[in-house]
Design a protein around this motif. Sequence first.
Motif, PDB file in Angstrom:
ATOM      1  N   ASN A 150      64.208   2.401  20.749  1.00  0.00           N
ATOM      2  CA  ASN A 150      64.133   2.804  19.340  1.00  0.00           C
ATOM      3  C   ASN A 150      62.756   3.340  18.986  1.00  0.00           C
ATOM      4  N   LEU A 151      61.703   2.746  19.561  1.00  0.00           N
ATOM      5  CA  LEU A 151      60.339   3.192  19.262  1.00  0.00           C
ATOM      6  C   LEU A 151      60.103   4.635  19.699  1.00  0.00           C
ATOM      7  N   TYR A 152      60.860   5.076  20.712  1.00  0.00           N
ATOM      8  CA  TYR A 152      60.680   6.422  21.254  1.00  0.00           C
ATOM      9  C   TYR A 152      61.747   7.398  20.751  1.00  0.00           C
ATOM     10  N   GLY A 153      62.554   6.953  19.799  1.00  0.00           N
ATOM     11  CA  GLY A 153      63.527   7.856  19.200  1.00  0.00           C
ATOM     12  C   GLY A 153      64.809   8.042  19.965  1.00  0.00           C
ATOM     13  N   PHE A 154      65.172   7.093  20.831  1.00  0.00           N
ATOM     14  CA  PHE A 154      66.421   7.196  21.585  1.00  0.00           C
ATOM     15  C   PHE A 154      67.582   6.682  20.741  1.00  0.00           C
ATOM     16  N   LEU A 155      68.733   7.325  20.900  1.00  0.00           N
ATOM     17  CA  LEU A 155      69.949   6.924  20.202  1.00  0.00           C
ATOM     18  C   LEU A 155      70.871   6.205  21.180  1.00  0.00           C
ATOM     19  N   PRO A 156      71.504   5.106  20.758  1.00  0.00           N
ATOM     20  CA  PRO A 156      72.360   4.349  21.678  1.00  0.00           C
ATOM     21  C   PRO A 156      73.722   5.011  21.871  1.00  0.00           C
ATOM     22  N   VAL A 157      74.182   5.067  23.121  1.00  0.00           N
ATOM     23  CA  VAL A 157      75.529   5.533  23.440  1.00  0.00           C
ATOM     24  C   VAL A 157      76.106   4.605  24.510  1.00  0.00           C
ATOM     25  N   GLN A 158      77.412   4.593  24.605  1.00  0.00           N
ATOM     26  CA  GLN A 158      78.081   3.801  25.637  1.00  0.00           C
ATOM     27  C   GLN A 158      79.242   4.601  26.176  1.00  0.00           C
ATOM     28  N   THR A 159      79.305   4.741  27.489  1.00  0.00           N
ATOM     29  CA  THR A 159      80.427   5.429  28.121  1.00  0.00           C
ATOM     30  C   THR A 159      81.339   4.390  28.769  1.00  0.00           C
ATOM     31  N   PRO A 160      82.615   4.744  29.029  1.00  0.00           N
ATOM     32  CA  PRO A 160      83.525   3.807  29.707  1.00  0.00           C
ATOM     33  C   PRO A 160      83.019   3.468  31.104  1.00  0.00           C
ATOM     34  N   ILE A 161      83.490   2.351  31.640  1.00  0.00           N
ATOM     35  CA  ILE A 161      83.044   1.970  32.986  1.00  0.00           C
ATOM     36  C   ILE A 161      83.786   2.754  34.063  1.00  0.00           C
ATOM     37  N   PHE A 162      84.847   3.490  33.690  1.00  0.00           N
ATOM     38  CA  PHE A 162      85.473   4.368  34.675  1.00  0.00           C
ATOM     39  C   PHE A 162      85.715   5.742  34.063  1.00  0.00           C
ATOM     40  N   GLU A 163      85.702   6.746  34.945  1.00  0.00           N
ATOM     41  CA  GLU A 163      85.868   8.146  34.551  1.00  0.00           C
ATOM     42  C   GLU A 163      86.813   8.806  35.551  1.00  0.00           C
ATOM     43  N   TYR A 164      87.276  10.004  35.205  1.00  0.00           N
ATOM     44  CA  TYR A 164      87.960  10.795  36.213  1.00  0.00           C
ATOM     45  C   TYR A 164      86.992  11.052  37.363  1.00  0.00           C
ATOM     46  N   THR A 165      87.483  10.953  38.581  1.00  0.00           N
ATOM     47  CA  THR A 165      86.627  11.023  39.763  1.00  0.00           C
ATOM     48  C   THR A 165      85.780  12.289  39.797  1.00  0.00           C
ATOM     49  N   GLU A 166      86.326  13.403  39.319  1.00  0.00           N
ATOM     50  CA  GLU A 166      85.593  14.664  39.388  1.00  0.00           C
ATOM     51  C   GLU A 166      84.325  14.661  38.531  1.00  0.00           C
ATOM     52  N   VAL A 167      84.234  13.775  37.538  1.00  0.00           N
ATOM     53  CA  VAL A 167      83.001  13.662  36.758  1.00  0.00           C
ATOM     54  C   VAL A 167      81.829  13.363  37.686  1.00  0.00           C
ATOM     55  N   PHE A 168      82.069  12.547  38.707  1.00  0.00           N
ATOM     56  CA  PHE A 168      80.998  12.176  39.625  1.00  0.00           C
ATOM     57  C   PHE A 168      80.906  13.113  40.830  1.00  0.00           C
ATOM     58  N   THR A 169      82.045  13.568  41.352  1.00  0.00           N
ATOM     59  CA  THR A 169      81.985  14.431  42.529  1.00  0.00           C
ATOM     60  C   THR A 169      81.350  15.779  42.206  1.00  0.00           C
ATOM     61  N   LYS A 170      81.525  16.260  40.964  1.00  0.00           N
ATOM     62  CA  LYS A 170      80.938  17.551  40.588  1.00  0.00           C
ATOM     63  C   LYS A 170      79.438  17.463  40.346  1.00  0.00           C
ATOM     64  N   THR A 171      78.940  16.269  40.019  1.00  0.00           N
ATOM     65  CA  THR A 171      77.524  16.152  39.666  1.00  0.00           C
ATOM     66  C   THR A 171      76.672  15.547  40.779  1.00  0.00           C
ATOM     67  N   LEU A 172      77.236  14.619  41.548  1.00  0.00           N
ATOM     68  CA  LEU A 172      76.407  13.894  42.515  1.00  0.00           C
ATOM     69  C   LEU A 172      76.173  14.661  43.805  1.00  0.00           C
ATOM     70  N   GLY A 173      77.051  15.598  44.134  1.00  0.00           N
ATOM     71  CA  GLY A 173      76.859  16.392  45.349  1.00  0.00           C
ATOM     72  C   GLY A 173      77.526  15.738  46.540  1.00  0.00           C
ATOM     73  N   ASP A 174      78.131  16.531  47.395  1.00  0.00           N
ATOM     74  CA  ASP A 174      78.919  15.962  48.485  1.00  0.00           C
ATOM     75  C   ASP A 174      78.069  15.429  49.634  1.00  0.00           C
ATOM     76  N   SER A 175      76.728  15.552  49.535  1.00  0.00           N
ATOM     77  CA  SER A 175      75.879  14.992  50.594  1.00  0.00           C
ATOM     78  C   SER A 175      75.316  13.627  50.221  1.00  0.00           C
ATOM     79  N   SER A 176      75.627  13.149  49.019  1.00  0.00           N
ATOM     80  CA  SER A 176      75.062  11.877  48.595  1.00  0.00           C
ATOM     81  C   SER A 176      75.832  10.718  49.206  1.00  0.00           C
ATOM     82  N   ASP A 177      75.116   9.622  49.475  1.00  0.00           N
ATOM     83  CA  ASP A 177      75.762   8.423  50.004  1.00  0.00           C
ATOM     84  C   ASP A 177      76.757   7.852  48.999  1.00  0.00           C
ATOM     85  N   ILE A 178      76.478   8.036  47.710  1.00  0.00           N
ATOM     86  CA  ILE A 178      77.383   7.504  46.693  1.00  0.00           C
ATOM     87  C   ILE A 178      78.772   8.104  46.870  1.00  0.00           C
ATOM     88  N   ILE A 179      78.843   9.441  47.015  1.00  0.00           N
ATOM     89  CA  ILE A 179      80.136  10.115  47.176  1.00  0.00           C
ATOM     90  C   ILE A 179      80.774   9.736  48.510  1.00  0.00           C
TER      91      ILE A 179
END
Length: 416
Positions: free
Chosen positions: A32-61
């Motif tokens: 709050n001191l730095y002007g951040f606004l709180p948000v919350q996303t669901p604990i699960f998403e469509y898989t492509e949300v992560f595969t499109k952003t994380l890159g297919d060379s990451s250990d996570i994927i």
Amino acid sequence: MTHQTVRGTKDLLFDEWHKFEYIQQTANRISNLYGFLPVQTPIFEYTEVFTKTLGDSSDIINKEMYTFCDKGGKNITLRPEFTAAVVRLLIEKKLQTPIKLFSTGPAFRYERPQKGRQRQFHQINFEVFGIEDPKADVELISLAWHLLTEFGINRNVRLEINSLGDGETITKYREALVLYFKKYQNDLSEDSQNRLIKNPLRILDSKDEKDRLIISNAPKISNDYTKESSSFFEQILNGLTTLSIPYTVNNKLVRGLDYYCHTVFEFVTENLGAQGAVFAGGRYDNLVSSVGGKHTPAIGFAGGIERIMELINYLPKEERSTYLIPIGREAEEYALILANELRRNGLYVSYEYSGTVKNRMKKANQANAKAALIFGDEELSNKTLKVRNMDTGEEKIVACDNIIDLLHNQFMARNF
């Protein structure tokens, strides 16, 4: 039935829960001191949300995501990190930038559990969207340093920072790394051989001992900085110096995800074993546009709550109760009413539902109560309570109408 937690998960009990809450609440307060606004996303998403952003060379994927097909036939993934989900939120909700977003909650990765690393873990996460100025990088790192100072662990943590430069820099550096690592291709670990094809920068993140020896003589990315990249990084380092935030430039530092550019940083410690990063993050100016949004420069970092818990010394402030000791049937019935009234006025109350006065007084001592309210037929008829200071043994008769004021003010101010 198996009476134990799933491997890589953990129950939080009592003081551990209070420590967990303290970290989240502190992060929220500082955000709050730095002007951040709180948000919350669901604990699960469509898989492509992560595969499109994380890159297919990451250990996570490749190794770590918890992915399943739901009853509707959709591929769903438990959130392995926050940035991809927050970017999805930014685009879907058409949030106006610049904007600063704070989020916290659980994430899930299938990896070998270690000290401070679990398969279900929790993070505090900070993202800044729409600001290309290096001052945003300095401010975000300053926020991280502020948090570490607030937690009392800044002396045990060091900042390592590097720059991956702009697109031109990264392209040239990849070519230089490929030329270098191909000479040692047969000596690299299997993971690094695969990374040599997909993303050679990821080899620099290898923890394999043989890889580390080869990496030690690899070319430095600073050799390929463009004039703009060099100036950007220099402004960040100058800003950190201005704010008296100590740092070490680590030319081999890369982040484990493909979307980073320019600034990458980690706050690391020797007190967590092999998993030494407390906070980690960097800049990802092209991520939003790569998944269908408009060009939006961005920078962020996240910190593992479990890792912070391993490092901090925190005990909640002891809250001493007011103990009720009713004497007789009518007093027992009144105790329920009195306890309800006191609690609704913000007072911590405890009492036994039965027992002798002697045993109840013993329980009050064992509970380290600050005051005992003793009442029987005489007190009820006079609408009074006998109040005993459990530290001094002093007693006084107080009108029922005045008891809340006494407990809130006079007693806490030691006027009793």
